[in-house]
Design an enzyme around this catalytic site. Structure first.
Site, PDB file in Angstrom:
ATOM      1  N   GLU A  21       0.842  -1.202   0.000  1.00 46.56           N
ATOM      2  CA  GLU A  21       0.000   0.000   0.000  1.00 46.56           C
ATOM      3  C   GLU A  21       0.876   1.251   0.000  1.00 46.56           C
ATOM      4  O   GLU A  21       1.908   1.305   0.670  1.00 46.56           O
ATOM      5  CB  GLU A  21      -0.910   0.028   1.233  1.00 46.56           C
ATOM      6  CG  GLU A  21      -1.791   1.277   1.280  1.00 46.56           C
ATOM      7  CD  GLU A  21      -2.731   1.287   2.461  1.00 46.56           C
ATOM      8  OE1 GLU A  21      -3.688   0.478   2.438  1.00 46.56           O
ATOM      9  OE2 GLU A  21      -2.505   2.073   3.400  1.00 46.56           O
ATOM     10  N   THR A  52      -4.011   4.950  -1.397  1.00 49.69           N
ATOM     11  CA  THR A  52      -4.971   5.503  -0.438  1.00 49.69           C
ATOM     12  C   THR A  52      -5.612   6.787  -0.962  1.00 49.69           C
ATOM     13  O   THR A  52      -5.176   7.376  -1.944  1.00 49.69           O
ATOM     14  CB  THR A  52      -4.322   5.791   0.923  1.00 49.69           C
ATOM     15  OG1 THR A  52      -3.395   6.869   0.780  1.00 49.69           O
ATOM     16  CG2 THR A  52      -3.615   4.567   1.463  1.00 49.69           C
ATOM     17  N   TRP A  53      -6.652   7.220  -0.241  1.00 51.81           N
ATOM     18  CA  TRP A  53      -7.470   8.378  -0.633  1.00 51.81           C
ATOM     19  C   TRP A  53      -7.671   9.217   0.621  1.00 51.81           C
ATOM     20  O   TRP A  53      -8.251   8.754   1.591  1.00 51.81           O
ATOM     21  CB  TRP A  53      -8.812   7.862  -1.149  1.00 51.81           C
ATOM     22  CG  TRP A  53      -9.753   8.870  -1.701  1.00 51.81           C
ATOM     23  CD1 TRP A  53     -10.532   9.746  -0.994  1.00 51.81           C
ATOM     24  CD2 TRP A  53     -10.047   9.090  -3.073  1.00 51.81           C
ATOM     25  NE1 TRP A  53     -11.290  10.495  -1.845  1.00 51.81           N
ATOM     26  CE2 TRP A  53     -11.021  10.116  -3.143  1.00 51.81           C
ATOM     27  CE3 TRP A  53      -9.603   8.517  -4.276  1.00 51.81           C
ATOM     28  CZ2 TRP A  53     -11.540  10.584  -4.335  1.00 51.81           C
ATOM     29  CZ3 TRP A  53     -10.125   8.976  -5.456  1.00 51.81           C
ATOM     30  CH2 TRP A  53     -11.079   9.998  -5.494  1.00 51.81           C
ATOM     31  N   LYS A 174     -22.322  -5.404   4.971  1.00 51.61           N
ATOM     32  CA  LYS A 174     -21.524  -4.943   3.825  1.00 51.61           C
ATOM     33  C   LYS A 174     -21.220  -6.096   2.872  1.00 51.61           C
ATOM     34  O   LYS A 174     -21.312  -5.938   1.653  1.00 51.61           O
ATOM     35  CB  LYS A 174     -20.209  -4.315   4.311  1.00 51.61           C
ATOM     36  CG  LYS A 174     -20.367  -2.984   5.016  1.00 51.61           C
ATOM     37  CD  LYS A 174     -19.001  -2.493   5.498  1.00 51.61           C
ATOM     38  CE  LYS A 174     -19.125  -1.248   6.354  1.00 51.61           C
ATOM     39  NZ  LYS A 174     -17.823  -0.838   6.923  1.00 51.61           N
TER      40      LYS A 174
END
Length: 604
Positions: A21, A52-53, A174
């Site tokens: 990541e 990532t954001w 979810k």
């Protein structure tokens, strides 16, 4: 390819896999350095990476650009984070549309943290309230195009029973809404993680769980990260690390051993988990040390489908042919051709169509900052000093030139001495390849394509040369009917001795059960498009120096007066043949200049 497909493939092959990541950096230079690092860390063998954001999409454009670059240029499967924080529905849709356009098939859907400066999380007008709303939206708009991941929190196992069960219900909801796999938050207590995985399975959740592993880089970094995430730290970790907190190297060494042991327990716990997801923090060393400690040797790509790395974007997946001129500037080539309508049958189309974007659209620039450029190339004031820089690059003693961001390819090593000599004789080489007569497709220097095949190359040279030396060279070249060339100046005046308008394949492969594959070509219109970039890179180099300095004047004058030439020797059986006219012309020219009244060499 979807992440779940990659996981299934690794399970069938009974192999451990890993992924990395990264997060978007804050500066343009940081972004370039990170992309270089991702390219380098690709060699560590990750199955995929994810980007990532930031809350509110503050770096959303950077995230989208990184996804596009990693899919299209680095050629590695990429997962994009997407959060609800400060994100109206329209912004989410733009991000998803751009991700699909880039060929990205994987999204990590998150509610996200509150924006900076706010304690409580609240949805913006027209935004999503919960992570499940984002999951449902993606499924509704894109069907099963994306693999959707959500976050899992092993530390929920330590909550009071009612809260723990409620969190498990939220996770199950979810999954039922269409989630494909779970990334976990980082953790250091492996027993809590194992208990949580068992509870997840007991709740009827069967999708893959990917454990998030955070290498321990420094004591302060470890303390900051665990404090932010409120991570439970086993006392054994603190006892081992704290005595050495002032010694970063020792902390990293001990931390690597502790985290590696945690990873071994996960892989050996009969949980059906055979993969590890490393939170790199954009750092390379800690992740590399951890892989080495686990003896997870990077899997070398035993089969390169083509000599250049294929793009994963939808419009380019079938591309099998490229002009050789951009061999050292792949990002530029991809950017300037990204608006091609198609690659018919995977072949190089008619380059007279609007194939190449304008230079202004890409913004040609050398990669190095002014400071780095001065360190690399000094301040040359004579042609001989310029030629020596080129020669040193060919010998692997200089890391880069304006036309090549990285050291020469390994295959260049077998002609490095000849290239160095060419440069000292006045031919400033910027691209080359040696002749290859039927190397096996698994050859360490030249191999590519399926096994049991054979690959071939015509010798190729591309260089800048001054007019008087060019005239002498062409008189020698014209004596060898196997040589074809293109000559062009900065204005775009083109000369050639080839009578064919079609492309000349300079690399090809012959494989069992396949047609001939020809991945690199020389072609006139492509060369004319490349010419603008090649001369502009030289001018960029000149602008590193003060305008009135000898270096700036010398390099700028060379770009104004030199010709750009490419030469192909079509007899691929003879590796040395291409160099003979250069050595003959160069030595004659050198002798003539030495005997000239002013004793000048190469016109300077």
């Amino acid at each position: 390819m979807k992440v779940t497909q990659k996981i299934s493939q690794c399970e069938r092959e009974n192999k451990i896999w890993w992924s990395f990541e990264y997060f978007p950096p804050r500066t343009a230079q940081g972004l370039q350095n990170l992309l270089d690092r991702i390219e380098r860390m690709r060699g560590l063998g990750p199955e995929f990476i994810d980007i990532t954001w930031n809350a509110g999409g503050r770096t959303s454009e950077l995230t989208a650009e990184m996804v596009k670059t990693c899919q299209g240029l680095v050629g590695i499967e990429t997962c994009m984070h997407l959060t609800c924080t400060n994100m109206p529905k329209e912004k989410v849709d733009i991000a998803l549309r751009e991700a699909k356009k880039s060929g990205c098939r994987n999204v990590l859907a998150l509610r996200g943290d509150p924006p900076m400066g706010k304690e409580e999380w609240e949805a913006v007008e027209g935004g999503f309230v919960h992570g499940i709303d984002l999951v449902r939206h993606i499924r509704r708009e894109y069907g099963d195009y994306f693999d959707i991941a959500v976050a899992g929190f092993p530390q929920h196992q330590s909550l009071p029973p009612e809260e723990r069960d409620l969190e498990m219900k939220y996770l199950k909801d979810k999954i039922d809404a269409g989630v494909n796999f779970i990334f976990t938050q980082m953790f250091y207590d492996v027993d809590i993680f194992i208990d949580w995985v068992k509870a997840v399975r007991a709740a009827g959740i069967t999708i893959p769980i990917v454990p998030g592993i955070a290498p321990i880089q420094t004591w302060n970094g470890f303390q900051r990260a665990t404090s932010l995430a409120k991570t439970i730290i086993p006392q054994s970790f603190l006892d081992a690390l704290e005595p050495h907190k002032a010694n970063d190297e020792k902390v990293r060494e001990i931390g690597t051993q502790l985290v590696a042991e945690m990873c071994r327990k996960i892989l050996n716990a009969d949980l059906g988990i055979r993969g590890l997801h490393f939170y790199t923090m954009n750092l390379e060393k800690g992740t590399k040390m951890l892989l080495q400690e686990l003896n997870l040797v990077p899997r070398v790509e035993t089969v390169k489908p083509l000599p250049w790395r294929q793009s994963l974007t939808p419009t380019r997946r079938q591309e099998t042919i490229r002009p050789i001129f951009w061999a050292n500037r792949t990002k530029s080539y991809i950017s300037r051709t990204e608006n091609w309508d198609e690659y018919p049958n995977g072949r190089f189309g008619d380059s007279r169509s609007p194939a190449y974007g304008e230079l202004d659209g890409y913004g040609v620039s050398i990669k190095q900052s002014r400071e780095d450029a001065l360190k690399l190339w000094g301040q040359p004031s004579t042609f001989a000093e310029i030629a020596d820089l080129f020669a040193q690059f060919c010998l692997g003693k200089l890391d880069a030139l304006p036309w090549s961001d990285q050291k020469p390819l390994n295959e260049t090593s077998i002609i490095s001495e000849q290239l160095a000599r060419m440069n000292t004789l006045g031919f400033l080489t910027i691209n080359s390849q040696p002749a290859v007569d039927g190397a096996r497709s698994n050859d360490k220097l030249f191999g590519w394509g399926p096994s049991n095949g054979y690959v071939y190359q015509k010798a190729y040279l591309e260089f800048f040369v001054q007019p008087s030396l060019l005239t002498l060279l062409l008189s020698h070249i014209e004596r060898d009917s196997n040589i074809t060339y293109y000559v062009i100046n900065k204005r775009g005046d083109l000369r050639t001795n080839t009578h064919s308008e079609g492309p000349n394949a300079v690399t090809w492969g012959v494989f069992p059960g396949k047609e001939i594959v020809q991945p690199t070509i020389v072609e006139a219109v492509s060369f004319m498009a490349w010419k603008d970039e090649a001369f502009e890179l030289g001018q960029q180099w000149a602008r590193v120096y003060d305008p009135q300095s000898p270096s700036a004047k010398l390099i700028s004058e060379l770009m104004d007066t030199c010709y750009l030439v490419n030469v192909v020797h079509n007899d691929f059986h003879d590796r040395d043949a291409i160099f003979k006219p250069f050595f003959q012309a160069g030595e004659e020219y050198k002798a003539a200049q030495v005997n000239a009244p002013n004793g000048s060499v190469n016109g300077h």
